[in-house]
Enzyme design. Structure first.
Site, PDB file in Angstrom:
ATOM      1  N   CYS A  26      21.850 -19.407  -3.932  1.00  0.00           N
ATOM      2  CA  CYS A  26      22.959 -18.520  -3.591  1.00  0.00           C
ATOM      3  C   CYS A  26      24.168 -18.902  -4.438  1.00  0.00           C
ATOM      4  CB  CYS A  26      23.260 -18.677  -2.100  1.00  0.00           C
ATOM      5  SG  CYS A  26      24.871 -18.093  -1.592  1.00  0.00           S
ATOM      6  N   GLU A  27      24.729 -17.935  -5.133  1.00  0.00           N
ATOM      7  CA  GLU A  27      25.872 -18.231  -5.994  1.00  0.00           C
ATOM      8  C   GLU A  27      27.151 -18.527  -5.205  1.00  0.00           C
ATOM      9  OE1 GLU A  27      27.659 -13.881  -7.244  1.00  0.00           O
ATOM     10  OE2 GLU A  27      25.941 -14.635  -8.372  1.00  0.00           O
ATOM     11  N   HIS A  28      27.158 -18.239  -3.914  1.00  0.00           N
ATOM     12  CA  HIS A  28      28.352 -18.503  -3.107  1.00  0.00           C
ATOM     13  C   HIS A  28      28.401 -19.922  -2.562  1.00  0.00           C
ATOM     14  CE1 HIS A  28      28.098 -13.929  -2.385  1.00  0.00           C
ATOM     15  NE2 HIS A  28      28.905 -14.176  -3.382  1.00  0.00           N
ATOM     16  N   HIS A  29      27.232 -20.499  -2.253  1.00  0.00           N
ATOM     17  CA  HIS A  29      27.203 -21.828  -1.615  1.00  0.00           C
ATOM     18  C   HIS A  29      26.338 -22.840  -2.353  1.00  0.00           C
ATOM     19  CE1 HIS A  29      28.014 -18.854   1.628  1.00  0.00           C
ATOM     20  NE2 HIS A  29      28.988 -19.705   1.877  1.00  0.00           N
ATOM     21  N   GLN A  59      20.949 -11.877  -3.577  1.00  0.00           N
ATOM     22  CA  GLN A  59      19.663 -11.190  -3.515  1.00  0.00           C
ATOM     23  C   GLN A  59      19.755  -9.736  -3.966  1.00  0.00           C
ATOM     24  OE1 GLN A  59      17.377 -11.959   0.048  1.00  0.00           O
ATOM     25  NE2 GLN A  59      16.295 -10.014  -0.129  1.00  0.00           N
ATOM     26  N   CYS A  83      22.025 -20.641   3.381  1.00  0.00           N
ATOM     27  CA  CYS A  83      23.448 -20.543   3.701  1.00  0.00           C
ATOM     28  C   CYS A  83      23.664 -19.883   5.063  1.00  0.00           C
ATOM     29  CB  CYS A  83      24.217 -19.815   2.604  1.00  0.00           C
ATOM     30  SG  CYS A  83      23.648 -18.147   2.254  1.00  0.00           S
ATOM     31  N   HIS A 109      17.719 -17.293   3.753  1.00  0.00           N
ATOM     32  CA  HIS A 109      18.864 -17.885   3.059  1.00  0.00           C
ATOM     33  C   HIS A 109      19.361 -19.123   3.807  1.00  0.00           C
ATOM     34  CE1 HIS A 109      19.753 -14.530   0.186  1.00  0.00           C
ATOM     35  NE2 HIS A 109      18.841 -13.983   0.976  1.00  0.00           N
TER      36      HIS A 109
END
Length: 186
Positions: A75-78, A116, A146, A144
């Protein structure tokens, strides 16, 4: 001067209140850097190298499906993993793609920092670009970390995304056939 990736992991350990000099953590910055480089090796790949000329003449104009392709991404956020499977299909127009290339295309995009929704689109667009198919369909279902390990901590949630191009978008019958064949339609 650019600092090395292991140095940054060492600093993260310090920032967490850990002692990077303790026995169990001595080589962790190197191992973590090597793991991250592997998990993101999709940035070092391109579609032309992946396909490597594996397009073959064929009179088949019926749906080609490869389902249950395992995928692992971050995940590019976490920077936490999401894990799942992709189901891909295309309708050939004179050429078919080597079977393993479909899985390699999924891996190339999954092995990058992702969300995703974008991953699903990138795979579909790449298969369309390579095959010039009359239609491409991609469904991804993933869990996920996250969502599972932090935040709302929902252990049994699965995210599903789809992209339908060409005949799969234009024809409800074609779309439903694909969904039934991958077991996602009642």
């Amino acid at each position: 001067m650019t600092l090395s990736l292991p140095h940054h992991y060492r600093e993260i350990l310090k920032g967490l209140g850990e002692d990077p000099e303790r026995e169990g953590l001595l080589d962790t910055p190197k191992r973590a850097a090597k793991a991250m480089q592997y998990l993101c090796h999709g940035y070092e790949q391109n579609l032309e190298e992946i396909v490597n000329g594996a397009l073959f003449a064929s009179d088949n104009d019926e749906m080609v499906i490869l389902k249950d392709i395992e995928l692992y991404s971050l995940c590019e956020h976490h920077l936490l993993p999401f894990i799942g499977k992709a189901h891909v299909a295309y309708i050939p127009t004179g050429r078919v793609l080597g079977l393993s290339k479909l899985a390699r295309i999924v891996d190339m995009f999954a092995r990058r920092l992702q969300i995703q929704e974008n991953l699903t689109r990138q795979i579909a667009d790449a298969i369309q670009d390579v095959t010039q198919a009359s239609g491409v369909a991609v469904v991804i279902e993933a869990k996920h970390m996250c969502m599972m390990m932090r935040g709302v901590e929902k252990q049994n949630s699965t995210m599903n995304t789809s992209v339908m191009l060409g005949a799969f978008r234009e024809s409800n019958t074609t779309r439903m056939e694909f969904l039934q064949l991958i077991g996602r339609s009642k």
